[in-house]
Motif scaffolding. Structure first.
Motif, PDB file in Angstrom:
ATOM      1  N   VAL A 258       0.849  -1.193   0.000  1.00 22.46           N
ATOM      2  CA  VAL A 258       0.000   0.000   0.000  1.00 22.46           C
ATOM      3  C   VAL A 258       0.884   1.243   0.000  1.00 22.46           C
ATOM      4  O   VAL A 258       2.080   1.187   0.305  1.00 22.46           O
ATOM      5  CB  VAL A 258      -0.958   0.028   1.218  1.00 22.46           C
ATOM      6  CG1 VAL A 258      -1.941  -1.131   1.162  1.00 22.46           C
ATOM      7  CG2 VAL A 258      -0.176   0.006   2.534  1.00 22.46           C
ATOM      8  N   TYR A 259       0.281   2.378  -0.344  1.00 18.91           N
ATOM      9  CA  TYR A 259       1.006   3.646  -0.325  1.00 18.91           C
ATOM     10  C   TYR A 259       1.464   3.971   1.101  1.00 18.91           C
ATOM     11  O   TYR A 259       0.716   3.792   2.063  1.00 18.91           O
ATOM     12  CB  TYR A 259       0.111   4.783  -0.803  1.00 18.91           C
ATOM     13  CG  TYR A 259      -0.296   4.739  -2.252  1.00 18.91           C
ATOM     14  CD1 TYR A 259       0.593   4.365  -3.247  1.00 18.91           C
ATOM     15  CD2 TYR A 259      -1.591   5.113  -2.627  1.00 18.91           C
ATOM     16  CE1 TYR A 259       0.219   4.355  -4.576  1.00 18.91           C
ATOM     17  CE2 TYR A 259      -1.984   5.111  -3.957  1.00 18.91           C
ATOM     18  CZ  TYR A 259      -1.078   4.721  -4.931  1.00 18.91           C
ATOM     19  OH  TYR A 259      -1.461   4.713  -6.246  1.00 18.91           O
ATOM     20  N   ALA A 260       2.672   4.516   1.212  1.00 16.94           N
ATOM     21  CA  ALA A 260       3.209   4.949   2.501  1.00 16.94           C
ATOM     22  C   ALA A 260       3.169   6.471   2.585  1.00 16.94           C
ATOM     23  O   ALA A 260       3.669   7.159   1.695  1.00 16.94           O
ATOM     24  CB  ALA A 260       4.651   4.451   2.664  1.00 16.94           C
ATOM     25  N   ILE A 261       2.601   6.999   3.646  1.00 12.89           N
ATOM     26  CA  ILE A 261       2.522   8.443   3.814  1.00 12.89           C
ATOM     27  C   ILE A 261       3.927   9.045   3.915  1.00 12.89           C
ATOM     28  O   ILE A 261       4.162  10.197   3.512  1.00 12.89           O
ATOM     29  CB  ILE A 261       1.682   8.812   5.059  1.00 12.89           C
ATOM     30  CG1 ILE A 261       1.429  10.321   5.109  1.00 12.89           C
ATOM     31  CG2 ILE A 261       2.334   8.324   6.330  1.00 12.89           C
ATOM     32  CD1 ILE A 261       0.613  10.845   3.934  1.00 12.89           C
ATOM     33  N   GLU A 262       4.882   8.255   4.396  1.00 11.19           N
ATOM     34  CA  GLU A 262       6.252   8.751   4.537  1.00 11.19           C
ATOM     35  C   GLU A 262       6.870   9.142   3.190  1.00 11.19           C
ATOM     36  O   GLU A 262       7.724  10.024   3.126  1.00 11.19           O
ATOM     37  CB  GLU A 262       7.132   7.693   5.219  1.00 11.19           C
ATOM     38  CG  GLU A 262       6.822   7.471   6.694  1.00 11.19           C
ATOM     39  CD  GLU A 262       5.697   6.481   6.940  1.00 11.19           C
ATOM     40  OE1 GLU A 262       5.474   6.124   8.111  1.00 11.19           O
ATOM     41  OE2 GLU A 262       5.023   6.075   5.962  1.00 11.19           O
ATOM     42  N   ASP A 263       6.432   8.491   2.099  1.00  8.53           N
ATOM     43  CA  ASP A 263       6.964   8.818   0.773  1.00  8.53           C
ATOM     44  C   ASP A 263       6.495  10.188   0.292  1.00  8.53           C
ATOM     45  O   ASP A 263       7.092  10.758  -0.628  1.00  8.53           O
ATOM     46  CB  ASP A 263       6.524   7.768  -0.258  1.00  8.53           C
ATOM     47  CG  ASP A 263       7.182   6.420  -0.037  1.00  8.53           C
ATOM     48  OD1 ASP A 263       8.321   6.395   0.467  1.00  8.53           O
ATOM     49  OD2 ASP A 263       6.557   5.390  -0.353  1.00  8.53           O
ATOM     50  N   TYR A 264       5.422  10.709   0.897  1.00  6.14           N
ATOM     51  CA  TYR A 264       4.814  11.956   0.424  1.00  6.14           C
ATOM     52  C   TYR A 264       5.039  13.110   1.383  1.00  6.14           C
ATOM     53  O   TYR A 264       4.484  14.190   1.199  1.00  6.14           O
ATOM     54  CB  TYR A 264       3.317  11.740   0.193  1.00  6.14           C
ATOM     55  CG  TYR A 264       3.043  10.695  -0.870  1.00  6.14           C
ATOM     56  CD1 TYR A 264       2.904  11.059  -2.202  1.00  6.14           C
ATOM     57  CD2 TYR A 264       2.969   9.344  -0.539  1.00  6.14           C
ATOM     58  CE1 TYR A 264       2.675  10.105  -3.189  1.00  6.14           C
ATOM     59  CE2 TYR A 264       2.758   8.383  -1.518  1.00  6.14           C
ATOM     60  CZ  TYR A 264       2.611   8.768  -2.835  1.00  6.14           C
ATOM     61  OH  TYR A 264       2.400   7.817  -3.811  1.00  6.14           O
ATOM     62  N   THR A 265       5.850  12.880   2.413  1.00 10.91           N
ATOM     63  CA  THR A 265       6.120  13.951   3.388  1.00 10.91           C
ATOM     64  C   THR A 265       7.613  14.111   3.638  1.00 10.91           C
ATOM     65  O   THR A 265       8.018  14.705   4.644  1.00 10.91           O
ATOM     66  CB  THR A 265       5.403  13.646   4.721  1.00 10.91           C
ATOM     67  OG1 THR A 265       5.812  12.350   5.189  1.00 10.91           O
ATOM     68  CG2 THR A 265       3.897  13.658   4.555  1.00 10.91           C
ATOM     69  N   ILE A 271       5.395  17.120  -0.413  1.00  3.84           N
ATOM     70  CA  ILE A 271       4.221  17.619   0.316  1.00  3.84           C
ATOM     71  C   ILE A 271       3.343  18.450  -0.613  1.00  3.84           C
ATOM     72  O   ILE A 271       2.111  18.315  -0.610  1.00  3.84           O
ATOM     73  CB  ILE A 271       4.667  18.449   1.535  1.00  3.84           C
ATOM     74  CG1 ILE A 271       5.351  17.538   2.558  1.00  3.84           C
ATOM     75  CG2 ILE A 271       3.465  19.151   2.163  1.00  3.84           C
ATOM     76  CD1 ILE A 271       6.006  18.285   3.704  1.00  3.84           C
ATOM     77  N   ALA A 272       3.955  19.304  -1.438  1.00  2.00           N
ATOM     78  CA  ALA A 272       3.185  20.143  -2.362  1.00  2.00           C
ATOM     79  C   ALA A 272       2.418  19.281  -3.357  1.00  2.00           C
ATOM     80  O   ALA A 272       1.247  19.564  -3.667  1.00  2.00           O
ATOM     81  CB  ALA A 272       4.124  21.098  -3.102  1.00  2.00           C
ATOM     82  N   LEU A 273       3.061  18.208  -3.854  1.00  2.00           N
ATOM     83  CA  LEU A 273       2.396  17.319  -4.799  1.00  2.00           C
ATOM     84  C   LEU A 273       1.236  16.584  -4.135  1.00  2.00           C
ATOM     85  O   LEU A 273       0.166  16.412  -4.737  1.00  2.00           O
ATOM     86  CB  LEU A 273       3.402  16.313  -5.354  1.00  2.00           C
ATOM     87  CG  LEU A 273       2.903  15.403  -6.486  1.00  2.00           C
ATOM     88  CD1 LEU A 273       2.423  16.218  -7.679  1.00  2.00           C
ATOM     89  CD2 LEU A 273       4.022  14.447  -6.915  1.00  2.00           C
ATOM     90  N   LEU A 274       1.417  16.174  -2.886  1.00  2.00           N
ATOM     91  CA  LEU A 274       0.342  15.494  -2.163  1.00  2.00           C
ATOM     92  C   LEU A 274      -0.845  16.423  -1.942  1.00  2.00           C
ATOM     93  O   LEU A 274      -2.000  16.022  -2.115  1.00  2.00           O
ATOM     94  CB  LEU A 274       0.869  14.984  -0.819  1.00  2.00           C
ATOM     95  CG  LEU A 274      -0.158  14.252   0.064  1.00  2.00           C
ATOM     96  CD1 LEU A 274      -0.679  13.001  -0.627  1.00  2.00           C
ATOM     97  CD2 LEU A 274       0.466  13.894   1.416  1.00  2.00           C
ATOM     98  N   VAL A 275      -0.567  17.673  -1.586  1.00  2.00           N
ATOM     99  CA  VAL A 275      -1.650  18.644  -1.380  1.00  2.00           C
ATOM    100  C   VAL A 275      -2.408  18.875  -2.684  1.00  2.00           C
ATOM    101  O   VAL A 275      -3.650  18.903  -2.718  1.00  2.00           O
ATOM    102  CB  VAL A 275      -1.082  19.980  -0.832  1.00  2.00           C
ATOM    103  CG1 VAL A 275      -2.159  21.060  -0.835  1.00  2.00           C
ATOM    104  CG2 VAL A 275      -0.524  19.777   0.571  1.00  2.00           C
ATOM    105  N   ALA A 276      -1.667  19.032  -3.776  1.00  2.08           N
ATOM    106  CA  ALA A 276      -2.304  19.228  -5.084  1.00  2.08           C
ATOM    107  C   ALA A 276      -3.150  18.024  -5.463  1.00  2.08           C
ATOM    108  O   ALA A 276      -4.271  18.159  -5.963  1.00  2.08           O
ATOM    109  CB  ALA A 276      -1.239  19.480  -6.149  1.00  2.08           C
ATOM    110  N   GLU A 277      -2.613  16.842  -5.187  1.00  2.49           N
ATOM    111  CA  GLU A 277      -3.358  15.626  -5.529  1.00  2.49           C
ATOM    112  C   GLU A 277      -4.640  15.507  -4.706  1.00  2.49           C
ATOM    113  O   GLU A 277      -5.696  15.157  -5.227  1.00  2.49           O
ATOM    114  CB  GLU A 277      -2.478  14.400  -5.297  1.00  2.49           C
ATOM    115  CG  GLU A 277      -3.168  13.095  -5.678  1.00  2.49           C
ATOM    116  CD  GLU A 277      -2.371  11.887  -5.254  1.00  2.49           C
ATOM    117  OE1 GLU A 277      -3.015  10.906  -4.839  1.00  2.49           O
ATOM    118  OE2 GLU A 277      -1.135  11.914  -5.344  1.00  2.49           O
ATOM    119  N   LYS A 278      -4.545  15.799  -3.410  1.00  2.00           N
ATOM    120  CA  LYS A 278      -5.737  15.680  -2.561  1.00  2.00           C
ATOM    121  C   LYS A 278      -6.823  16.653  -2.992  1.00  2.00           C
ATOM    122  O   LYS A 278      -8.021  16.380  -2.823  1.00  2.00           O
ATOM    123  CB  LYS A 278      -5.355  15.911  -1.094  1.00  2.00           C
ATOM    124  CG  LYS A 278      -4.643  14.732  -0.465  1.00  2.00           C
ATOM    125  CD  LYS A 278      -4.520  14.895   1.046  1.00  2.00           C
ATOM    126  CE  LYS A 278      -3.985  13.621   1.680  1.00  2.00           C
ATOM    127  NZ  LYS A 278      -3.943  13.705   3.149  1.00  2.00           N
TER     128      LYS A 278
END
Length: 405
Positions: A258-265, A271-278
């Motif tokens: 599964v996706y790991a939140i650690e890869d996106y922070t 972090i910017a890409l995760l915010v844009a994606e959400k």
């Protein structure tokens, strides 16, 4: 669908035996090696040598029927256009349509959106393509790393593998090559139906369309339950994990990625890409076909430039379709949950599993890139007791006994 699948598949409503009316079959000529492998896996080689291309499965207990289209059973508990089209094509061939009803349940939360987005995504790839940058050979290496623990997991015989999330069948074929077992691959996406002819000739692979929350299987019957990159695309990753784990044999093994939140922070850009994606992903997922396709087209052009300049996996084989596949995987699913390592490990602890993560160092050495996500294997003490005692499988029928049936 190979005929031997009838010994495993059941009605998703009642978990009762399914009967078959075949409209068209393709005979398979098994090699001597495949016949011997059937014996080791406790499969009737005669049944393994017949692939049903078009037909109908039905349950007398539940009173429902399920179509087989392009070698692929559609065992959903809710109806689709494929059910209605199938009935229109074949209504004159059997009275099953008048004696039984088509599936009439309701999809779970968000399932129709998930089915729609992943049907489009997996329609882009065939089995000889790369998938997320992996060639078939690289995917085999990845699967071997995923299943290098617990000891002996690939030596179990008979070995029946449940794959939850078959995609296009690319990973299914890899699982069969690596495990040497019988693989039953399930997915919600309807592109798998259109790929059915690509897998039909392998007697040890059966794929079907189903919801992972209501698989057409008996619980506790698979020595290996495998799900890579799938359950985080449901309304609840934890509930999906619980749903598929119940099909693991008491002395079996489960693997998930599964996706790991650690890869996106890990840094500001992530972090910017995760915010844009959400913000954007749910809007793109729920958009009309026109606007979703427009957004995907724009993002694909941008992604292709990045992939060709910075991509490390499969760049020599990469095409615009591969970029579109990646874009659809990231930007069109309704759900794409990220989880922490601690959270996922607790799921395994709660079920009493001994568990181990994929070896990230070995992955980098073999694949040349860093491992992302959470790949984790788990088994209970019953598995280790079985391996320690070297229990022999039940006596198998000889080939001659099977052939005489």
């Amino acid at each position: 669908m190979k005929r031997h699948a009838l010994e495993t598949l059941v009605c998703p409503f009642s978990q009762s035996k399914l009967s078959l009316v075949s409209f068209e079959e393709t005979p398979l000529e098994l090699t001597a090696e495949q016949v011997e492998r059937c014996r080791r896996l406790q499969i009737n080689p005669v049944a393994a040598g017949h692939a049903v291309k078009e037909g109908i499965l039905y349950s007398e207990e539940s009173g429902r029927w399920f179509p087989i289209v392009n070698y692929t059973p559609i065992l959903l508990d809710f109806p689709t256009d494929m059910h209605r089209q199938f009935k229109d094509r074949h209504s004159s061939k059997t009275d099953v349509f008048t004696r039984y009803e088509m599936a009439d349940g309701e999809p779970r939360e968000g399932e129709l959106f998930v089915q729609r987005s992943f049907t489009k995504e997996w329609d882009l790839l065939n089995l000889d393509n790369i998938s997320f940058g992996y060639t078939p050979e690289m995917r085999d290496i990845f699967v071997k790393l995923e299943l290098d623990w617990p000891p002996g997991v690939l030596d179990q015989r008979p070995l029946k593998v449940l794959e939850v999330g078959a995609g296009s069948g690319f990973e299914t074929a890899s699982l069969e090559r690596v495990t040497g077992g019988t693989v039953f691959g399930f997915d919600l996406n309807l592109a798998l139906v259109r790929k059915g002819h690509l897998l039909y000739s392998n007697p040890f692979i059966n794929t079907a369309i189903s919801s992972l929350f209501r698989l057409p299987l008996r619980p506790h019957t698979f020595q290996l339950v495998y799900s890579s990159g799938v359950i985080h695309h449901t309304y609840s990753t934890k509930e999906a994990f619980d749903a598929i784990e119940r099909y693991r044999a008491d002395d079996g093994v489960i693997y998930i990625w599964v996706y790991a939140i650690e890869d996106y922070t890990k840094d500001g850009q992530s972090i910017a890409l995760l915010v844009a994606e959400k913000f954007l992903r749910p809007r793109i997922a729920l958009a009309s076909d026109f606007w979703q396709n427009f957004a995907v087209k724009v993002l694909t052009r941008l992604q292709y430039r990045v992939d060709m300049r910075y991509g490390k996996l499969g760049r020599d084989k990469w095409t615009l379709k591969d970029s579109e596949h990646s874009v659809r995987d990231r930007w069109t699913p309704l759900y794409a949950y990220r989880h922490s390592f601690k959270e996922v490990m607790m799921w395994f602890q709660e079920k009493g599993f001994a568990y181990e993560l994929i070896d990230a160092k070995a992955f980098r050495e073999r694949m040349g890139v860093a491992l992302t996500g959470i790949g984790i294997r788990g088994a209970t003490q019953a598995y280790f007791d079985k391996i320690a005692h070297h229990e022999d499988p039940p006596a198998t029928k000889s080939v001659d006994e099977w052939l005489s049936r």
